[in-house]
Structures are given as C-alpha cells and as structure tokens.
Design an enzyme around this catalytic site. Structure first.
Site, PDB file in Angstrom:
ATOM      1  N   GLU A  20       4.511 -22.330 -16.910  1.00 36.78           N
ATOM      2  CA  GLU A  20       4.677 -21.094 -17.680  1.00 36.78           C
ATOM      3  C   GLU A  20       3.547 -20.095 -17.418  1.00 36.78           C
ATOM      4  OE1 GLU A  20       4.657 -24.166 -19.007  1.00 36.78           O
ATOM      5  OE2 GLU A  20       6.783 -24.491 -19.454  1.00 36.78           O
TER       6      GLU A  20
ATOM      7  N   HIS B 183     -16.212 -11.906 -12.797  1.00 38.61           N
ATOM      8  CA  HIS B 183     -17.590 -11.693 -13.277  1.00 38.61           C
ATOM      9  C   HIS B 183     -18.462 -11.088 -12.185  1.00 38.61           C
ATOM     10  CE1 HIS B 183     -17.465 -15.796 -11.605  1.00 38.61           C
ATOM     11  NE2 HIS B 183     -18.736 -15.630 -11.285  1.00 38.61           N
TER      12      HIS B 183
ATOM     13  N   HIS C 156     -26.494 -16.781 -12.157  1.00 32.28           N
ATOM     14  CA  HIS C 156     -25.063 -16.567 -12.383  1.00 32.28           C
ATOM     15  C   HIS C 156     -24.811 -15.324 -13.243  1.00 32.28           C
ATOM     16  CE1 HIS C 156     -20.940 -17.148 -13.823  1.00 32.28           C
ATOM     17  NE2 HIS C 156     -21.446 -16.814 -14.989  1.00 32.28           N
TER      18      HIS C 156
ATOM     19  N   GLY D 214     -11.319 -11.578 -14.624  1.00 36.71           N
ATOM     20  CA  GLY D 214     -12.391 -12.010 -15.523  1.00 36.71           C
ATOM     21  C   GLY D 214     -11.972 -13.298 -16.217  1.00 36.71           C
ATOM     22  N   PRO D 215     -10.736 -13.333 -16.749  1.00 39.49           N
ATOM     23  CA  PRO D 215     -10.205 -14.614 -17.225  1.00 39.49           C
ATOM     24  C   PRO D 215      -9.972 -15.514 -15.993  1.00 39.49           C
ATOM     25  CG  PRO D 215      -9.032 -12.757 -18.222  1.00 39.49           C
ATOM     26  CD  PRO D 215      -9.833 -12.221 -17.070  1.00 39.49           C
TER      27      PRO D 215
ATOM     28  N   HIS E 192     -23.642 -10.076 -13.702  1.00 40.01           N
ATOM     29  CA  HIS E 192     -23.677 -11.291 -12.888  1.00 40.01           C
ATOM     30  C   HIS E 192     -24.089 -10.963 -11.452  1.00 40.01           C
ATOM     31  CE1 HIS E 192     -20.961 -11.936 -16.267  1.00 40.01           C
ATOM     32  NE2 HIS E 192     -21.192 -13.228 -16.156  1.00 40.01           N
TER      33      HIS E 192
ATOM     34  N   HIS F  15       9.383 -27.653 -30.832  1.00 38.77           N
ATOM     35  CA  HIS F  15      10.092 -26.636 -30.070  1.00 38.77           C
ATOM     36  C   HIS F  15      10.460 -25.406 -30.907  1.00 38.77           C
ATOM     37  CE1 HIS F  15      10.130 -29.693 -27.082  1.00 38.77           C
ATOM     38  NE2 HIS F  15      10.967 -29.060 -26.272  1.00 38.77           N
TER      39      HIS F  15
ATOM     40  N   ASN G   2     -20.118 -22.534  -3.921  1.00 38.25           N
ATOM     41  CA  ASN G   2     -21.581 -22.522  -4.087  1.00 38.25           C
ATOM     42  C   ASN G   2     -22.104 -23.652  -4.970  1.00 38.25           C
ATOM     43  OD1 ASN G   2     -20.953 -21.710  -6.681  1.00 38.25           O
ATOM     44  ND2 ASN G   2     -21.602 -19.587  -6.419  1.00 38.25           N
TER      45      ASN G   2
ATOM     46  N   ARG H 132      19.165 -19.361 -29.663  1.00 34.61           N
ATOM     47  CA  ARG H 132      20.009 -20.377 -29.023  1.00 34.61           C
ATOM     48  C   ARG H 132      21.396 -20.344 -29.645  1.00 34.61           C
ATOM     49  NH1 ARG H 132      20.982 -26.299 -30.406  1.00 34.61           N
ATOM     50  NH2 ARG H 132      21.952 -27.052 -28.504  1.00 34.61           N
TER      51      ARG H 132
ATOM     52  N   ARG I   5      20.614 -15.202 -26.340  1.00 33.05           N
ATOM     53  CA  ARG I   5      20.266 -15.580 -24.954  1.00 33.05           C
ATOM     54  C   ARG I   5      21.455 -15.351 -24.026  1.00 33.05           C
ATOM     55  NH1 ARG I   5      20.884 -21.988 -24.113  1.00 33.05           N
ATOM     56  NH2 ARG I   5      22.330 -22.385 -25.813  1.00 33.05           N
TER      57      ARG I   5
HETATM   58  C1  LIG Z   1     -10.850 -18.512 -18.621  1.00 33.25           C
HETATM   59  C2  LIG Z   1     -12.319 -18.294 -18.609  1.00 33.25           C
HETATM   60  N1  LIG Z   1     -13.114 -19.214 -19.136  1.00 33.25           N
HETATM   61  C3  LIG Z   1     -14.444 -19.021 -19.183  1.00 33.25           C
HETATM   62  C4  LIG Z   1     -15.004 -17.876 -18.683  1.00 33.25           C
HETATM   63  C5  LIG Z   1     -16.506 -17.643 -18.781  1.00 33.25           C
HETATM   64  N2  LIG Z   1     -17.103 -17.791 -17.444  1.00 33.25           N
HETATM   65  C6  LIG Z   1     -17.355 -16.725 -16.679  1.00 33.25           C
HETATM   66  S1  LIG Z   1     -17.979 -17.134 -15.183  1.00 33.25           S
HETATM   67  C7  LIG Z   1     -17.947 -18.776 -15.572  1.00 33.25           C
HETATM   68  C8  LIG Z   1     -18.425 -19.805 -14.575  1.00 33.25           C
HETATM   69  C9  LIG Z   1     -17.740 -19.626 -13.307  1.00 33.25           C
HETATM   70  O1  LIG Z   1     -18.290 -20.393 -12.300  1.00 33.25           O
HETATM   71  P1  LIG Z   1     -18.020 -19.939 -10.817  1.00 33.25           P
HETATM   72  O2  LIG Z   1     -16.636 -19.507 -10.677  1.00 33.25           O
HETATM   73  O3  LIG Z   1     -18.476 -21.047  -9.939  1.00 33.25           O
HETATM   74  O4  LIG Z   1     -18.921 -18.665 -10.643  1.00 33.25           O
HETATM   75  P2  LIG Z   1     -20.416 -18.593 -10.073  1.00 33.25           P
HETATM   76  O5  LIG Z   1     -21.314 -19.150 -11.112  1.00 33.25           O
HETATM   77  O6  LIG Z   1     -20.445 -19.372  -8.824  1.00 33.25           O
HETATM   78  O7  LIG Z   1     -20.627 -17.128  -9.889  1.00 33.25           O
HETATM   79  C10 LIG Z   1     -17.447 -18.975 -16.844  1.00 33.25           C
HETATM   80  C11 LIG Z   1     -17.306 -20.299 -17.482  1.00 33.25           C
HETATM   81  C12 LIG Z   1     -14.121 -16.922 -18.136  1.00 33.25           C
HETATM   82  N3  LIG Z   1     -14.558 -15.771 -17.642  1.00 33.25           N
HETATM   83  N4  LIG Z   1     -12.796 -17.173 -18.087  1.00 33.25           N
HETATM   84 MG   LIG Z   2     -19.696 -21.247  -8.407  1.00 33.28          MG
END
Ligand SMILES: Cc1ncc(C[n+]2csc(CCOP(=O)(O)OP(=O)(O)O)c2C)c(N)n1
Ligand SMILES: [Mg+2]
Length: 658
Positions: free
Chosen positions: A407, A70, A261, A119-120, A30, A469, A187, A516, A353
C-alpha cells in the site's frame, strides 16, 4: 561532458563549501551528506544527467530525486551552480529561513529542478519508481522520439532501511524499470552512529534478489564513479550503485563520524575544512573559473532540448502528448455527463465501490491519461475497467497496475507518477489500510500531486471481516490532512460526481471512501450537487425542526429517519455531505442555509463522532461509533451500534421534546 579530475575536484568542493557555509549560517541542517556525495553528484550532473536549467520542466528531461532529503544543500548547490534561475546565492544564504525557497528539506513546490518533496526517508526512492513507471508508459504510448529519459536517485542508508524500500524495489524489479538508477550513499553512518548498530543486512544481495543490477564504486574516485554510472545506465534492469563514501568528506576532524550528519561543523572545523580543501574563497563566493565550469555543463542540455522540441513540433502525436501534459481539467465533465444522465433515467442500487467501477468505465475509456491499480484487491476495489489492460514489463502501454500487497509503495509510486506528469494515477486498497500509506497520502497533499485513492470497504458495513478491517477513525482523520479532498458518496450518482470532482482537482489529491454494501440511488436529478460538498437532499415537508446530516451509506438511514419524523409531524431536512472540505469552502450564506443556526442538527456517520460538532454545534446530536467494530453481518452491526432509524428517531424526538 567529460572533465579531468583536476577540473572536477574544485567543482565538487564548491558543493562542499556552499553546503557547510549555508548550514553554518543557518546554524541548522545536514552538511555531512552533501559533502560526502559531492563527487558522485558532480559526475552525475556533468556526464550523465539530461537536463536544461533554462527549461526546467522540459518533459523529456531526466528526473533527479534526492531521496536523502536531509542533504538538501546538495541539490540547492547543484541547481545554483548549473544555472537554474533559482535558488540564487541569496536564497542559499537564507537556507532554512522563512520565504527562502531553500527550505529545510527540498520541496517540489518551491524550486524547479526539485522533482519531488523529500525528507521522509524512503519515499523519494519509492516516488522515483513511479516516475520510472510513468516514463515507460508514456514511452510505450508516444514513442522514443518524445519520451526517452532516465530517473536518477541519490539515497542514503536510511532510505534503504525503511520498510517502503522493500516494497518499492520489489515493484521496480518486477516491472524491469531499467531506466531507474539508484546511487546509494554507502557511508555506514546514520544519526545514532555506525550502521552496524542497527543492521547486518546484505543490501546488494537483497536488491539482486529483487531483480536489480548491482554495482559498486569508490564514491570519491571520478573515473570509478563514471564507470559504475555507465554500467548502471547500460543494464536493462534497475540499478543500485553502492557508492562507498565518507560522510562529511573534506572536514579534517569530523569526516566519517555521525557528528557531521545533522549539525553545523562549527567555526573552527569550517576554517580547517577550507584549509584542507584549499578553498580560499569567502562564504557564498564561488570562484569565477569554477562557476564557469559548472555553468558550461549546465548549458550543454540546451541542444538536446531544442532537438526534442523540433521532434515534438513535427510529431503526429503532438496534440495527444500536449493534452496529457496539460492534465484533465476541463475534460472530465464531458466524459461522464451522459453516464450520469443514464442513471437519472434508470436508477441503480449498487455498492459505491461498484458505482466507482461504473463511473470509471467511461472515464478510463475517454481519458487515456488515467492509470489505475490496486494493492492486490483488484476484485474488491473494482479499479480495473474494460479500457485498462495490465501494465507489465512486457506491456508498458497497459493502464492497470498490480501493485502487490504494497500500500505504501503504491501510494508513493502514484505520487511519483503524478509528479512526473502526463498521467493521472488512481489506486485502491481497503480504507482501513490507508494507515499503511498515510504518510504518502500526506505527501500527495503537500506536493500538490493529483492522486486518487480508491478506498473501499469504508465502514462496519463491510461486515464479517470484523474490527481489523472496519474503518472507524479513518474518514475523519483523513479530513484533517490539508489540501486533501475526502469524499464519501451516498449513491451511484454522487459517486460519479465525486470522481469527476477528484479528476478536475489538478494539484489536489482525493480519497474516495466507498462502501462494500449496496446503496439505493437517492438522487433523482443530476446537477453535480456534490460540488458544494454538502447539500439539501430532501427538504422538510412539515415545519422544519431538525436537519439530519449524513455521509455515504448513512444517508440512506438519514432519509429513513426523516420519513419517520415527518410521519410524526416533525419537519426534517436531509443533508448529504459527501465532502466536508468542499462544503467548508462555500460562502457563509450557503452554509447557513444548509445548516441553519436555529434548528437541531444531527450527524450520522458510521465512524468516530469527533469533529461533527463543527456541523451539529455542541448542542446537536451525533450518531457514530466511538469504539472498534465487531465481526458480524452488516445489518446486525448497524442495529448493534444503534445506526438505524429505529434507534435514532426516538433520541431526536426526545431532544426536541416531541
Ligand atoms: C521516515 C523518517 N524517519 C526518520 C527521519 C529522521 N532522519 C533524518 S536523516 C536520518 C538518518 C539517515 O541516515 P542516512 O540515510 O544514512 O543519512 P546520512 O547520515 O548518511 O546522511 C534520520 C533517522 C526521517 N527524515 N524520515
Ligand atoms: Mg548514511
């Protein structure tokens, strides 16, 4: 260090060049985000961030979290340029290749300077909230001399759009975490295109409404960035800085478009970018004068670090501070041994618990590093003890957090606390809602973050609240996550043992699945038997024909089954299996002794039977619940689902031909 724009611009362009060249070489990655945020990152590292590449784990360093993981080449460039031992330029050349620490997304276990794995989307920022909580807590405990740092985050549109963002900022605003500063890469672009495709949200208004200070800057104007960051640092509230940027800035034909991207620029555009930036160096070469500027700003933190070390050396808090940094391993048994001895002397019938709360009594009293909490179920999860007062904006020394009904935010914050160091977090919710925070549990495991999840109401045994639950697949599915210990203790003694094992396991998170309903004390002896994961709780009296394996509340049922079988002359072992992962780690001889090949093996667990073949073999019997539960009193549900000695014993006899 305040450098003039004509010095800063080439430094930022070094990030752009390394990022586009590394992505081009890997043919994946990226480039857009690192190129767009290069200017903001250069100002942050040159004027604001407290860090020392020569001592990357220095406890009082600022924490930097690249939530938009990313854009990993941004942090790899920064670490290399400022003079961290790794990544080397060869590591960057091998971006995204096997054995390069420059993984696709930044991993805390790969590189010093990467404070957490991101990354997530959304979780980096939420972990940063936990880091900022840990900082304020340790500051309250140890004082300004030893703990006085900030947490800086770079987050993208995606991090702010994820639901967890709302949980995280609500918590941060309530807790007035003024040392948390989020730099938003504003952006207007995500993968699919313009952000207008999917959102009309007024993000600054949402942050302001959550108790945050909000400011803006032109993310390509060094003076304006510095002004905004100084404002953020000065404000007593957590700050959001909306940095208006152009994704892929510097690429003449692709900047501003979603095409930069997540794809390499391509050879032609890389060449055109070189021309546009006036960058004449070959790929992976940083001109000496520019590298020298980066390295000299990297060296500036050494003085602050040395002064901090002197303060630590002279501090009366030194021993306590260093003990907290080292973690709990080696200190847990002595904190809980006498409590367990008391249980052996005087058996107790309590819900697990409740047993957890009882174990936490001495543990929280003797281990000040423990910080508990609950996602609004404190009275159900029983996480708060006498030794732990409420952690709040007016008392950061408190050790029990009211996370609210958040959570996922709670779990991510606990990851941030654990990774910050100096504290060991635990937090509770109902086991069924482990799904709400499941990816953060996975991230605890991936990041080697020692977090203890107190997950109560662990089966149909919770009764009347019904199938919404009642966990069914949860215990088994948590066992699938690598580097996670899933404990389901059978009684008050096992619960204490499992707590001790969880707290000894530095680098490994744990889930405690707790009942419980009340459970009789089955253990009449100490000995930390749970450490083997599974062990023979009752040995057959008559010739052994069957081994009954159970966990948690179903061990009581297995004991009842064994009594009936023995009465009929059928020898039955009962194996309690509080932690399959620890059992699997035992040697083959031990496992074969506990689960012998030549006898019928029967599993009993009030959840899915999938996976128990591993212990019963395909020819064994598996009692569980392979459908959703039902709403009724617990004892009626156990009868309805056939989890009683009355229902099980005849089937075992039938299988034995007895
Ligand atoms: C929870 C999650 N969902 C989806 C993705 C896949 N993903 C990676 S970057 C992105 C878009 C992110 O957009 P932005 O934060 O604006 O980054 P930019 O394009 O500006 O670099 C997605 C959907 C991920 N990494 N994590
Ligand atoms: Mg963006």
């Amino acid at each position: 260090m305040s450098l003039s724009p004509d010095r800063l611009a080439p430094m930022a362009n070094a990030i752009r060049a390394l990022s586009m060249d590394a992505v081009q070489a890997a043919n994946s990655g990226h480039p857009g985000m690192p190129m767009g945020m290069a200017d903001v990152a250069t100002v942050l590292y040159s004027q604001f961030l407290k860090f020392d590449p020569a001592a990357p784990k220095w406890p009082d360093r600022d924490r930097f979290v690249l939530s938009a993981g990313h854009g990993s080449m941004l942090i790899y460039s920064l670490l290399h340029l400022t003079g961290y031992a790794a990544p080397t330029i060869d590591d960057i050349r091998n971006f995204r290749q096997l054995h390069s620490p420059c993984a696709g997304h930044p991993e805390n276990t790969e590189l010093d300077g990467v404070e957490c794995t991101t990354g997530p989307l959304g979780q980096g920022l939420a972990m940063a909230v936990g880091m900022a909580m840990a900082e304020r807590h340790l500051n309250a405990v140890h004082g300004d001399d030893l703990v006085d740092h900030r947490t800086w985050v770079i987050a993208g549109d995606g991090c702010l759009m994820e639901g967890i963002n709302h949980e995280a900022i609500g918590l941060a605003g309530t807790l007035k975490l003024g040392r948390l500063n989020v730099l938003w890469d504003d952006n207007n672009i995500t993968i699919d295109g313009d952000t207008a495709l999917s959102t009309c949200e007024d993000i600054p208004a949402r942050y302001a409404a959550s108790g945050w200070h909000v400011t803006r800057c032109d993310g390509h104007d060094y003076a304006d960035i510095a002004r905004a960051l100084a404002e953020a640092a000065a404000d007593p509230r957590p700050s959001l800085v909306a940095c208006k940027t152009v994704i892929g800035k510097g690429a003449p034909n692709k900047a501003g478009s979603h095409s930069v991207h997540g794809s390499p620029l391509g050879g032609d555009e890389v060449a055109a970018t070189r021309v546009a930036l006036g960058w004449t160096a070959e790929p992976f070469v940083v001109p000496a004068d520019i590298l020298a500027d980066w390295r000299s700003l990297g060296a500036k933190g050494a003085a602050a670090r040395a002064e901090w070390e002197q303060r630590l050396a002279a501090s009366p808090r030194r021993a306590a501070f260093e003990a907290a940094q080292a973690g709990l391993a080696g200190r847990v048994a002595s904190a809980i041994d006498d409590y367990i001895a008391g249980l052996i002397a005087e058996p107790q019938k309590v819900a697990s618990r409740k047993a957890s709360e009882m174990a936490l009594g001495p543990l929280t009293e003797r281990l000040p590093e423990l910080i508990g909490g609950s996602a609004d179920l404190t009275g159900s999860n029983l996480t708060k003890t006498k030794a732990t007062t409420t952690f709040s904006a007016s008392d950061y020394a408190g050790r029990h957090v009211h996370y609210g009904i958040r959570e996922f935010g709670m779990a991510a914050a606990m990851n941030g606390m654990a990774l910050h160091g100096g504290v060991v977090p635990y937090g509770g919710t109902f086991l069924v809602f482990s799904d709400y925070c499941r990816n953060a549990i996975r991230m605890s495991a991936l990041q080697h973050a020692q977090v203890v999840y107190v997950m109560t109401h662990d089966s149909i045994g919770l009764g009347e609240d019904g199938p919404t639950h009642q966990p069914i697949e949860h215990v088994m599915s948590l066992r699938l996550i690598p580097n996670l210990l899933t404990f389901r203790p059978a009684d008050v003694v096992e619960t204490a043992e499992c707590w001790a094992l969880a707290l000894e396991a530095k680098g490994t998170p744990s889930v405690l699945a707790l009942s419980r309903q009340n459970l009789p004390q089955l253990r009449a002896e100490g000995g930390m038997l749970s450490a083997k994961g599974g062990y023979r709780l009752r040995a057959a009296q008559a010739t052994r024909k069957v081994v009954l394996v159970a966990t948690g509340s179903e061990v009581e049922i297995a004991v009842a089954c064994a009594a009936e079988l023995e009465a009929a002359g059928i020898g039955a072992d009962v194996v309690s299996m509080p932690c399959t992962e620890l059992f699997d780690a035992q040697d083959a001889a031990y496992r074969a002794d506990v689960l012998p090949a030549d006898v019928l093996k029967v599993s009993i667990e009030a959840g899915v039977t999938t996976g128990w073949e591993r212990y019963t073999g395909l020819d064994g019997l598996r009692f569980g619940i392979d459908r959703f539960g039902a709403s009724a009193p617990a004892d009626q549900l156990y009868s309805y689902f056939g989890l009683t000695a009355e229902a099980i014993v005849p089937q075992v006899k039938a299988r034995l031909g007895a």
